[in-house]
Design a protein around this motif. Structure first.
Motif, PDB file in Angstrom:
ATOM      1  N   GLY A  40       0.785  -1.341   0.024  1.00 24.33           N
ATOM      2  CA  GLY A  40       0.012  -0.076  -0.040  1.00 24.33           C
ATOM      3  C   GLY A  40       1.045   1.259   0.006  1.00 24.33           C
ATOM      4  N   PRO A  41       0.316   2.287  -0.375  1.00 26.49           N
ATOM      5  CA  PRO A  41       1.041   3.636  -0.417  1.00 26.49           C
ATOM      6  C   PRO A  41       1.865   4.042   0.950  1.00 26.49           C
ATOM      7  CG  PRO A  41      -1.179   4.181  -0.727  1.00 26.49           C
ATOM      8  CD  PRO A  41      -1.131   2.630  -0.514  1.00 26.49           C
ATOM      9  N   ILE A  42       1.208   3.664   2.010  1.00 22.60           N
ATOM     10  CA  ILE A  42       2.006   4.147   3.442  1.00 22.60           C
ATOM     11  C   ILE A  42       3.104   3.234   3.439  1.00 22.60           C
ATOM     12  CG2 ILE A  42       1.770   4.536   5.814  1.00 22.60           C
ATOM     13  CD1 ILE A  42      -0.521   6.108   4.334  1.00 22.60           C
ATOM     14  N   GLY A  43       2.844   1.864   3.245  1.00 25.12           N
ATOM     15  CA  GLY A  43       4.268   0.915   3.433  1.00 25.12           C
ATOM     16  C   GLY A  43       5.232   1.507   2.471  1.00 25.12           C
ATOM     17  N   ARG A  44       4.639   1.898   1.191  1.00 24.92           N
ATOM     18  CA  ARG A  44       5.623   2.168   0.291  1.00 24.92           C
ATOM     19  C   ARG A  44       6.468   3.352   0.541  1.00 24.92           C
ATOM     20  NH1 ARG A  44       2.433  -0.221  -3.164  1.00 24.92           N
ATOM     21  NH2 ARG A  44       0.938   1.680  -3.627  1.00 24.92           N
ATOM     22  N   GLN A  45       5.753   4.240   1.077  1.00 26.88           N
ATOM     23  CA  GLN A  45       6.650   5.469   1.509  1.00 26.88           C
ATOM     24  C   GLN A  45       7.694   5.210   2.471  1.00 26.88           C
ATOM     25  OE1 GLN A  45       4.494   9.297   2.833  1.00 26.88           O
ATOM     26  NE2 GLN A  45       2.539   8.132   1.792  1.00 26.88           N
ATOM     27  N   ILE A  46       7.123   4.427   3.392  1.00 31.91           N
ATOM     28  CA  ILE A  46       8.423   4.031   4.468  1.00 31.91           C
ATOM     29  C   ILE A  46       9.435   3.249   3.922  1.00 31.91           C
ATOM     30  CG2 ILE A  46       8.853   2.647   6.682  1.00 31.91           C
ATOM     31  CD1 ILE A  46       5.689   3.180   7.378  1.00 31.91           C
ATOM     32  N   ILE A 111      16.226  15.452   4.996  1.00 36.05           N
ATOM     33  CA  ILE A 111      15.378  15.745   4.337  1.00 36.05           C
ATOM     34  C   ILE A 111      14.345  15.048   3.779  1.00 36.05           C
ATOM     35  CG2 ILE A 111      14.840  16.931   1.825  1.00 36.05           C
ATOM     36  CD1 ILE A 111      17.755  18.102   2.048  1.00 36.05           C
ATOM     37  N   PRO A 112      14.731  13.909   3.142  1.00 34.88           N
ATOM     38  CA  PRO A 112      13.426  12.638   3.135  1.00 34.88           C
ATOM     39  C   PRO A 112      13.073  12.361   4.249  1.00 34.88           C
ATOM     40  CG  PRO A 112      15.574  11.797   2.471  1.00 34.88           C
ATOM     41  CD  PRO A 112      15.972  13.389   2.798  1.00 34.88           C
ATOM     42  N   THR A 113      13.605  12.203   5.594  1.00 38.04           N
ATOM     43  CA  THR A 113      13.072  11.401   6.697  1.00 38.04           C
ATOM     44  C   THR A 113      12.110  12.334   7.446  1.00 38.04           C
ATOM     45  OG1 THR A 113      15.391  10.667   7.272  1.00 38.04           O
ATOM     46  CG2 THR A 113      13.937  10.449   9.173  1.00 38.04           C
ATOM     47  N   VAL A 114      12.329  13.775   7.386  1.00 42.64           N
ATOM     48  CA  VAL A 114      11.422  14.601   8.100  1.00 42.64           C
ATOM     49  C   VAL A 114      10.476  14.528   7.228  1.00 42.64           C
ATOM     50  CG1 VAL A 114      11.218  16.958   8.856  1.00 42.64           C
ATOM     51  CG2 VAL A 114      13.335  15.719   9.326  1.00 42.64           C
ATOM     52  N   SER A 115      10.433  14.947   5.918  1.00 35.37           N
ATOM     53  CA  SER A 115       9.174  14.936   4.818  1.00 35.37           C
ATOM     54  C   SER A 115       8.254  13.839   5.007  1.00 35.37           C
ATOM     55  CB  SER A 115       9.705  15.435   3.773  1.00 35.37           C
ATOM     56  OG  SER A 115      10.161  14.198   2.742  1.00 35.37           O
ATOM     57  N   THR A 116       8.875  12.604   5.261  1.00 36.39           N
ATOM     58  CA  THR A 116       8.191  11.318   4.987  1.00 36.39           C
ATOM     59  C   THR A 116       7.477  11.174   6.567  1.00 36.39           C
ATOM     60  OG1 THR A 116       9.829  10.243   3.800  1.00 36.39           O
ATOM     61  CG2 THR A 116       8.117   8.662   5.270  1.00 36.39           C
ATOM     62  N   ILE A 117       7.939  11.875   7.601  1.00 34.71           N
ATOM     63  CA  ILE A 117       7.301  11.807   9.089  1.00 34.71           C
ATOM     64  C   ILE A 117       6.276  12.575   8.859  1.00 34.71           C
ATOM     65  CG2 ILE A 117       7.730  12.518  11.483  1.00 34.71           C
ATOM     66  CD1 ILE A 117      10.552  11.505  11.267  1.00 34.71           C
ATOM     67  N   LYS A 178       3.003  -4.700   6.181  1.00 37.40           N
ATOM     68  CA  LYS A 178       2.882  -4.712   4.740  1.00 37.40           C
ATOM     69  C   LYS A 178       2.041  -3.372   4.495  1.00 37.40           C
ATOM     70  CE  LYS A 178       3.612  -9.301   3.378  1.00 37.40           C
ATOM     71  NZ  LYS A 178       3.222 -10.523   2.195  1.00 37.40           N
ATOM     72  N   LEU A 179       1.200  -2.909   5.563  1.00 35.58           N
ATOM     73  CA  LEU A 179       0.411  -1.733   5.214  1.00 35.58           C
ATOM     74  C   LEU A 179       0.997  -0.383   6.025  1.00 35.58           C
ATOM     75  CD1 LEU A 179      -3.054  -3.413   5.680  1.00 35.58           C
ATOM     76  CD2 LEU A 179      -1.423  -3.242   3.544  1.00 35.58           C
ATOM     77  N   ALA A 180       1.709  -0.377   6.894  1.00 32.91           N
ATOM     78  CA  ALA A 180       2.150   0.825   7.839  1.00 32.91           C
ATOM     79  C   ALA A 180       3.143   0.395   8.784  1.00 32.91           C
ATOM     80  CB  ALA A 180       0.863   1.386   8.218  1.00 32.91           C
ATOM     81  N   GLY A 181       3.553   1.515   9.182  1.00 33.97           N
ATOM     82  CA  GLY A 181       4.835   1.456  10.531  1.00 33.97           C
ATOM     83  C   GLY A 181       3.995   1.012  11.574  1.00 33.97           C
ATOM     84  N   ILE A 195      -3.406   3.602   7.509  1.00 36.00           N
ATOM     85  CA  ILE A 195      -3.079   2.367   6.757  1.00 36.00           C
ATOM     86  C   ILE A 195      -3.808   2.191   5.377  1.00 36.00           C
ATOM     87  CG2 ILE A 195      -2.356   0.802   8.735  1.00 36.00           C
ATOM     88  CD1 ILE A 195      -5.272  -0.719   8.309  1.00 36.00           C
ATOM     89  N   GLN A 196      -3.234   1.745   4.503  1.00 36.10           N
ATOM     90  CA  GLN A 196      -4.116   1.565   3.228  1.00 36.10           C
ATOM     91  C   GLN A 196      -3.521   0.311   2.445  1.00 36.10           C
ATOM     92  OE1 GLN A 196      -4.449   5.069   0.669  1.00 36.10           O
ATOM     93  NE2 GLN A 196      -4.759   4.151  -1.091  1.00 36.10           N
ATOM     94  N   ALA A 197      -4.481  -0.448   1.813  1.00 31.44           N
ATOM     95  CA  ALA A 197      -4.156  -1.809   1.148  1.00 31.44           C
ATOM     96  C   ALA A 197      -4.486  -1.407  -0.520  1.00 31.44           C
ATOM     97  CB  ALA A 197      -4.860  -2.735   1.648  1.00 31.44           C
ATOM     98  N   ASP A 198      -3.515  -1.741  -1.248  1.00 35.19           N
ATOM     99  CA  ASP A 198      -3.826  -1.743  -2.668  1.00 35.19           C
ATOM    100  C   ASP A 198      -4.931  -2.836  -3.184  1.00 35.19           C
ATOM    101  OD1 ASP A 198      -1.780   0.222  -3.078  1.00 35.19           O
ATOM    102  OD2 ASP A 198      -0.222  -1.356  -3.581  1.00 35.19           O
ATOM    103  N   ARG A 199      -4.557  -4.135  -2.649  1.00 27.31           N
ATOM    104  CA  ARG A 199      -5.349  -4.969  -3.269  1.00 27.31           C
ATOM    105  C   ARG A 199      -6.037  -5.818  -2.308  1.00 27.31           C
ATOM    106  NH1 ARG A 199      -1.150  -8.366  -5.446  1.00 27.31           N
ATOM    107  NH2 ARG A 199       0.264  -7.621  -3.801  1.00 27.31           N
ATOM    108  N   PRO A 200      -7.224  -6.547  -2.606  1.00 32.13           N
ATOM    109  CA  PRO A 200      -7.673  -7.473  -1.850  1.00 32.13           C
ATOM    110  C   PRO A 200      -6.828  -8.746  -1.386  1.00 32.13           C
ATOM    111  CG  PRO A 200      -9.451  -7.041  -3.606  1.00 32.13           C
ATOM    112  CD  PRO A 200      -7.876  -6.477  -3.822  1.00 32.13           C
ATOM    113  N   GLY A 201      -6.960  -8.831   0.050  1.00 34.54           N
ATOM    114  CA  GLY A 201      -6.203  -9.983   0.529  1.00 34.54           C
ATOM    115  C   GLY A 201      -6.213  -9.941   2.144  1.00 34.54           C
ATOM    116  N   THR A 202      -5.314 -10.970   2.434  1.00 36.78           N
ATOM    117  CA  THR A 202      -5.397 -11.015   4.019  1.00 36.78           C
ATOM    118  C   THR A 202      -3.832 -10.380   4.421  1.00 36.78           C
ATOM    119  OG1 THR A 202      -6.427 -12.859   3.953  1.00 36.78           O
ATOM    120  CG2 THR A 202      -5.186 -12.718   6.117  1.00 36.78           C
ATOM    121  N   TYR A 203      -3.753  -9.640   5.435  1.00 35.12           N
ATOM    122  CA  TYR A 203      -2.509  -9.198   5.882  1.00 35.12           C
ATOM    123  C   TYR A 203      -2.429  -9.289   7.285  1.00 35.12           C
ATOM    124  CZ  TYR A 203      -3.035  -6.834   1.417  1.00 35.12           C
ATOM    125  OH  TYR A 203      -3.324  -6.586   0.134  1.00 35.12           O
TER     126      TYR A 203
END
Ligand code: CUA
Length: 341
Positions: A40-46, A111-117, A178-181, A195-203
């Motif tokens: 998911g997008p949150i997991g990907r940012q991390i 820079i990327p750390t603070v902006s991601t936080i 897989k979805l967030a920190g 949290i956010q998931a891209d696809r249906p499934g079990t996490y």
């Protein structure tokens, strides 16, 4: 060969094998609790941030260790060399260099750390709010409008979910890798986690703050559905419990005449207590008791007979020893619980 030399030479081999075993375990393809495969997008940012930090750290490691090894080889003592090496004290250029270079690196990393936080802390638009309450040792999910469930989180795909995390007792921590920190769950305050998931499934997830005897038995199972499927699921959860007949009705009588009723809620029945999980739609769940047991007849029987024996520290008393349930009672209770779809 000096005595003991052989024994010591085994250490590098043993250490090497241990590292290999760890690496092997960590790289298992089906590892459910990995942050390396964000879904998911949150997991990907991390994950994106982690990659920047990781590869920069690898670069620093290679440069520093490379210079070290180079110095060891180039300036090693050679055979027959008895002269003392040149002694130096202080080198302004070198010292400035190794002070400024790390400072620049850290500033660049900031820079990327603070902006991601800040990006992760922001409440996204159109997020679905769910209140999560951590208890020893299970999770309660409140979707509003009376839809309350336990242990198994259901979410729609493609939409941010804003979890409001509260604790009913002590400090826990919520984590679906897989979805967030991770986010601590602290008594007396509300923490938030998107949290956010891209696809249906079990996490899968778990509690990641030691919270007593059954900390390891406090798992999370999240199901992501298409928005339509999720809407149907939620509409079902808002309903009162279904009417039951036969053996299940006998189970309901046991439930309401024993201690069950003083801890649990089954909406639409006299059971309205809030100590244990809301069981209104228990039959629609795949697991129970912190998502550690499958909702099968055999597992339910073990649980109802003697909960503390299968989950250390469980607040649920022993069915046989403390509640005086007979075999027949337990069979009827299982039928009732499984009928609560
Ligand atoms: Cu809850 Cu550890």
């Amino acid at each position: 060969m000096k005595p003991g030399t052989r024994r010591w030479s085994r250490w590098p081999v043993a250490a090497g094998l241990a590292v290999l075993a760890l690496l092997g375990a960590g790289c298992a393809a089906d590892a459910p609790l990995t942050t390396l495969e964000p879904e998911g997008p949150i997991g990907r940012q991390i994950d994106d941030l982690w990659r920047i930090v990781f590869y920069l750290a690898v670069f620093v490691f290679v440069v520093v260790e490379g210079l070290l090894v180079l110095a060891l080889i180039r300036f090693r003592r050679r055979k027959g060399d008895t002269s003392e090496p040149a002694q130096t004290h202080g080198n302004t250029r070198l010292e400035l260099g190794w002070t400024i270079a790390p400072a620049v690196l850290l500033a660049a990393l900031a820079i990327p750390t603070v902006s991601t936080i800040f990006a992760l802390a922001r409440e996204p638009e159109g997020a679905l709010p769910i209140t999560v309450t951590a208890r020893q040792w299970w999770w309660e999910y409140d979707y509003g409008d009376g839809a309350i469930t336990a242990n198994e989180l259901h979410i729609p795909t493609g939409r941010p979910i804003r979890l409001a995390l509260e604790s009913g007792d002590i400090i826990h921590s919520y984590w679906i890798p897989k979805l967030a920190g991770k986010q601590d769950v602290v008594p007396g305050r509300t923490n938030h986690l998107t949290i956010q998931a891209d696809r249906p499934g079990t996490y899968l997830g778990t509690c990641v703050e030691y919270c007593g005897l059954s900390h390891a038995n406090m798992r999370v199972k999240a199901f992501a559905h298409s928005p339509d499927d999720f809407a149907r699921w939620l509409a079902d959860q808002k309903r009162d419990a279904v009417a039951v007949t036969g053996l299940a009705a006998q189970g309901r009588r046991v439930f309401e005449s024993k201690q069950c009723v003083s801890c649990h809620t089954i909406r639409g029945t006299p059971a309205q207590a809030k100590v244990g999980p809301d069981l209104t739609h228990f039959g629609s769940r795949t697991t129970f008791a912190g998502a550690i047991f499958e909702s099968t007849e055999a597992e339910l029987r073990r649980w109802l007979e003697d909960a503390p024996a299968v989950k250390p520290g469980s607040k649920m008393p022993s069915g046989v020893a403390d509640m005086g349930l007979t075999d027949e009672d337990i069979t009827a209770l299982i039928a009732y619980l499984q009928a609560l779809k």
